[in-house]
Design an enzyme around this catalytic site. Structure first.
Site, mmCIF file in Angstrom:
data_model
loop_
_atom_site.group_PDB
_atom_site.id
_atom_site.type_symbol
_atom_site.label_atom_id
_atom_site.label_comp_id
_atom_site.label_asym_id
_atom_site.label_seq_id
_atom_site.Cartn_x
_atom_site.Cartn_y
_atom_site.Cartn_z
ATOM 1 N N GLY A 1 52.704 25.949 37.105
ATOM 2 C CA GLY A 1 52.524 24.734 37.892
ATOM 3 C C GLY A 1 53.532 23.671 37.524
ATOM 4 O O GLY A 1 54.415 23.865 36.694
ATOM 5 N N GLY B 1 53.601 19.341 36.904
ATOM 6 C CA GLY B 1 52.924 18.061 36.832
ATOM 7 C C GLY B 1 53.811 16.951 37.343
ATOM 8 O O GLY B 1 54.872 17.184 37.925
ATOM 9 N N SER B 2 53.366 15.702 37.124
ATOM 10 C CA SER B 2 54.129 14.565 37.618
ATOM 11 C C SER B 2 55.506 14.489 36.995
ATOM 12 O O SER B 2 56.471 14.097 37.636
ATOM 13 C CB SER B 2 53.362 13.266 37.310
ATOM 14 O OG SER B 2 52.101 13.278 37.923
ATOM 15 N N GLY C 1 56.867 17.157 34.680
ATOM 16 C CA GLY C 1 57.287 18.339 33.955
ATOM 17 C C GLY C 1 56.682 19.622 34.482
ATOM 18 O O GLY C 1 55.778 19.614 35.318
ATOM 19 N N VAL D 1 54.723 23.327 33.872
ATOM 20 C CA VAL D 1 53.595 23.811 33.076
ATOM 21 C C VAL D 1 53.702 25.322 32.932
ATOM 22 O O VAL D 1 53.901 26.034 33.920
ATOM 23 C CB VAL D 1 52.246 23.435 33.722
ATOM 24 C CG1 VAL D 1 51.094 23.873 32.830
ATOM 25 C CG2 VAL D 1 52.176 21.926 33.980
ATOM 26 N N LYS E 1 52.636 21.898 28.962
ATOM 27 C CA LYS E 1 53.343 21.020 29.897
ATOM 28 C C LYS E 1 54.575 20.450 29.201
ATOM 29 O O LYS E 1 54.469 19.654 28.277
ATOM 30 C CB LYS E 1 52.434 19.889 30.367
ATOM 31 C CG LYS E 1 53.118 18.908 31.323
ATOM 32 C CD LYS E 1 52.159 17.798 31.710
ATOM 33 C CE LYS E 1 52.850 16.756 32.583
ATOM 34 N NZ LYS E 1 51.934 15.642 32.912
ATOM 35 N N ASP F 1 46.666 9.165 39.421
ATOM 36 C CA ASP F 1 47.293 10.223 40.230
ATOM 37 C C ASP F 1 46.289 11.328 40.559
ATOM 38 O O ASP F 1 46.558 12.509 40.353
ATOM 39 C CB ASP F 1 48.490 10.797 39.481
ATOM 40 C CG ASP F 1 49.444 11.562 40.402
ATOM 41 O OD1 ASP F 1 49.400 11.329 41.619
ATOM 42 O OD2 ASP F 1 50.224 12.383 39.907
#
Length: 693
Positions: free
Chosen positions: A388, A390-391, A393, A395, A410, A515
């Protein structure tokens, strides 16, 4: 024989000669380049078909990885990075006489680096990193006087670093780390007056640091770690990595003269004595790693003395690792001045140290892990382990520790504006919170990577069932067991609301997440929801005004961010409530807030509002309509056996969507508080089941 036939034969012979034997002779057209590239291709394995365009049906300058000069149409760039290409690099590389840049990094090349590379006198960049090149470093590379960058790390190169390397007077970056190089660092490196970065870590080099290294006034990064090197240091270096060597004796008192030093890594050596007091002169120091040595005495008070201008940098992160030494006594009170200290590791020293800094809790809650440990846990941050984004970086899935525990790692993108700040925000938030519906943090990493660059990562509990985003949208056309039932959606909605209510009303100080969206809601093996990604979170006790230099910008994600944020309002609890409202509407309508249907003023909020209650079945997720008809879940079947099945299903949907509409009102004053949201959602669930939970 006629003159024309004789000329034709002579020309053909010249082409054959240039193809069969690398030489400095060239024909004034790109035919020489074409033949050279075809010769190179003939010795390569190309499983991905990256160089399949290298044939007679495509013009040379349109071949994959090939760039030509505009004027002469000769090959100037060869870029085949990360294409899984294997094989030997042909000596015909030397016939591409106009080359300025070669990038073969992250492939499977093996064999020697051909000596013919030295014929490329225009060459400026040579990147061979992360392959399996063996043999020695060609001595005659010094014949490439324009070379600026030479990357050959992570190969199997052997032998000594040739002294001739010192003739590359324009060289700025030289990376030979993670090979099998032996011998001493040649003193001729001191001639490289333009050198900015030198990395020869993780080899088998020995001897002393050459005195001439001190002449490199432009050098700011030096990595000699993982060798058997000792000696004196340059005074201009800003990042000095000497860990895992055989350095012995005391830390020299002159260490304070390295006034530009930002990171000092001397872990895993045989350093004894005390930490010198003049280490406090290193006013630029951000990270200090002296663990696994034989240091004695106490921590000098000077470490806590930092100039006011550094204490005012709120994004500054400092790592201090003094573990596994023989230090004793109490910490100096000045250590409490290090308000931005993210990582402090002091274990393995037996007299107990007095905790005088509030930041010592970081070590107790999140024991520091190294970059190397995370690299192993994620198989060198393999793309196959990426799960995945993140905002700030990527994962990765990893197996961590002796018990091989599954974790999510992350890795913060520090190159993106706000990345470092998001790491600090997340550390600060997660250090103080614990709730069953928040993603649990295992530990953190604030270190430097194998190239000496800053590296920060957060390690979380692994969530087996991925993100809510995947469940809502990736299986959109498959109405099978992988779809979320009405009851599952209702439980997830309550889980998320409980998490936000905890952040707003049960944390001191209160925390705004900033977020909320489906990809930040993760599901464990029991389909219990956990809210994660606190990179944009904010403590409401923060009184310092946001400035242009410290603000991340509009907080949140388009479609979920509260409208008042776009007009300059501070982050607030009602902003989180708005995001939750949009999330609820998305979960039960199946529509993203940025769906293409929402144009000309129509929003997800208005779409849901217009459908309630009479046109309910026009706005809900289609799979829930089928579910209401068939009852394909035991809980829904229970509700229908009571004789009120469809009525309760409709009441449930109207109730949840109504809460979503109120929470996503444009005016913050018209939105609910989170305590009311949780109470009303629980009431909807109780009514749906006909009993209290």
């Amino acid at each position: 024989m006629s003159t024309s036939i004789l000329l034709c034969c002579s020309f053909s012979f010249l082409l054959i000669y240039s193809f069969s034997t690398p030489s400095t002779a060239t024909i004034h057209s790109n035919e020489t380049d074409r033949l050279a590239l075809l010769a190179i291709k003939s010795q390569l394995h190309d499983p991905l078909g990256a160089i399949s365009s290298w044939n007679n049906s495509v013009p040379l300058c349109l071949w994959t990885g090939v760039s030509c000069g505009r004027r002469h149409q000769r090959v100037t760039v060869l870029d085949l990075r990360n294409q899984s290409i294997g094989g030997n690099l042909s000596p015909f590389i030397g016939n591409l006489s106009f080359l300025r840049s070669i990038n073969l990094g992250d492939n499977n090349f093996y064999g020697d680096i051909p000596n013919e590379v030295s014929l490329l006198f225009r060459l400026e960049i040579l990147i061979l990193a992360n392959n399996s090149f063996s043999g020695t470093i060609p001595k005659n590379l010094s014949h490439c006087p324009n070379l600026i960058q030479f990357h050959a790390y992570r190969n199997s190169l052997q032998g000594e670093i040739p002294p001739e390397i010192g003739n590359l007077l324009k060289l700025e970056i030289l990376y030979f780390s993670e090979n099998h190089l032996t011998g001493q660092l040649p003193s001729s490196i001191g001639n490289l007056s333009s050198l900015l970065q030198l990395d020869v870590g993780l080899n088998s080099l020995s001897g002393t640091i050459p005195y001439s290294l001190g002449r490199l006034r432009s050098l700011f990064y030096l990595n000699l770690g993982g060798n058997n090197i000792s000696g004196n240091l340059s005074s201009t270096v800003t990042r000095l990595v000497l860990g895992d060597n055989q350095i012995y004796g005391s830390i020299p008192p002159g260490i304070g003269n390295l006034v530009n030093l930002e990171a000092l890594s001397m872990e895993k050596n045989q350093i004894s004595g005390t930490i010198p007091h003049d280490i406090g002169k290193l006013k630029m120091l951000e990270a200090l790693y002296l663990d696994e040595n034989s240091l004695r005495g106490s921590i000098p008070a000077s470490i806590g003395i930092l100039p006011q201008q550094i204490l005012g940098i709120t994004t500054l992160s400092i790592g201090l690792d003094l573990s596994n030494n023989l230090l004793s006594g109490s910490f100096p009170s000045q250590l409490g001045n290090l308000k931005t200290l993210l990582v402090l590791y002091i274990s393995g020293n037996r007299r107990s140290a007095q905790n005088t800094s509030s930041m010592l809790q970081m070590d107790e809650l999140f024991p520091m892990v190294s970059y190397a440990e995370l690299r192993r846990a994620t198989d060198d941050f393999s793309s196959s382990n990426m799960i995945g984004q993140g905002s700030y970086g990527l994962v990765y899935k990893g197996t961590f520790g002796e018990k091989r525990t599954l974790v999510a790692v992350k890795v913060i993108n520090l190159q993106e504006k706000g990345g470092s700040r998001s790491f600090i925000s997340e550390c600060q938030a997660l250090r103080n919170i614990r709730h069953r519906n928040l993603v649990g943090i295992v530990t953190v990493c604030s270190s430097i990577d194998s190239k000496g660059a800053d590296f920060k990562a957060l390690i979380y509990e692994y969530m087996e069932n991925g993100s809510l985003e995947e469940w809502l949208h990736q299986n959109k056309d498959q109405l099978d067991a992988s779809n979320l039932s009405l009851f599952q959606r209702l439980n997830i909605a309550i889980d998320v609301a409980c998490a936000v209510e905890y952040l707003h009303h049960h944390c001191e100080p209160p925390i705004v997440h900033g977020d909320l969206k489906p990809c930040n809601v993760l599901l464990d093996q029991d389909m219990v929801a956990h809210v994660g990604d606190f990179g944009l979170s904010k403590f409401l006790s923060d009184t310092a005004p946001e400035t242009q230099s410290s603000s991340i910008g509009i907080r949140g994600t388009v479609g979920y961010v509260a409208p008042e944020y776009g007009m300059g309002s501070e982050v607030s609890m009602p902003g989180d409530v708005y995001s939750l409202g949009i999330l609820l509407l998305e979960m039960f309508t199946g529509k993203r807030p940025i769906d293409s249907m929402f144009t000309d003023g129509l929003t997800l909020h208005e779409f849901a509002k217009m459908g309630l209650p009479e046109r309910l079945w026009d706005i809900v997720e289609p799979s829930l309509l089928l579910e209401a008809s068939s009852g394909n879940n035991n809980v829904e079947k229970f509700a229908r056996r009571s004789g009120e099945g469809r009525v309760r299903t409709e009441e449930c949907l109207v109730g949840v969507l109504g809460i979503g509409v109120v929470c996503s009102m444009e005016s913050p004053a018209e939105r609910m508080e989170m305590t009311d949201v949780v109470a009303k959602l629980c009431g909807v669930r109780e009514n749906f089941l006909g009993r209290r939970i």
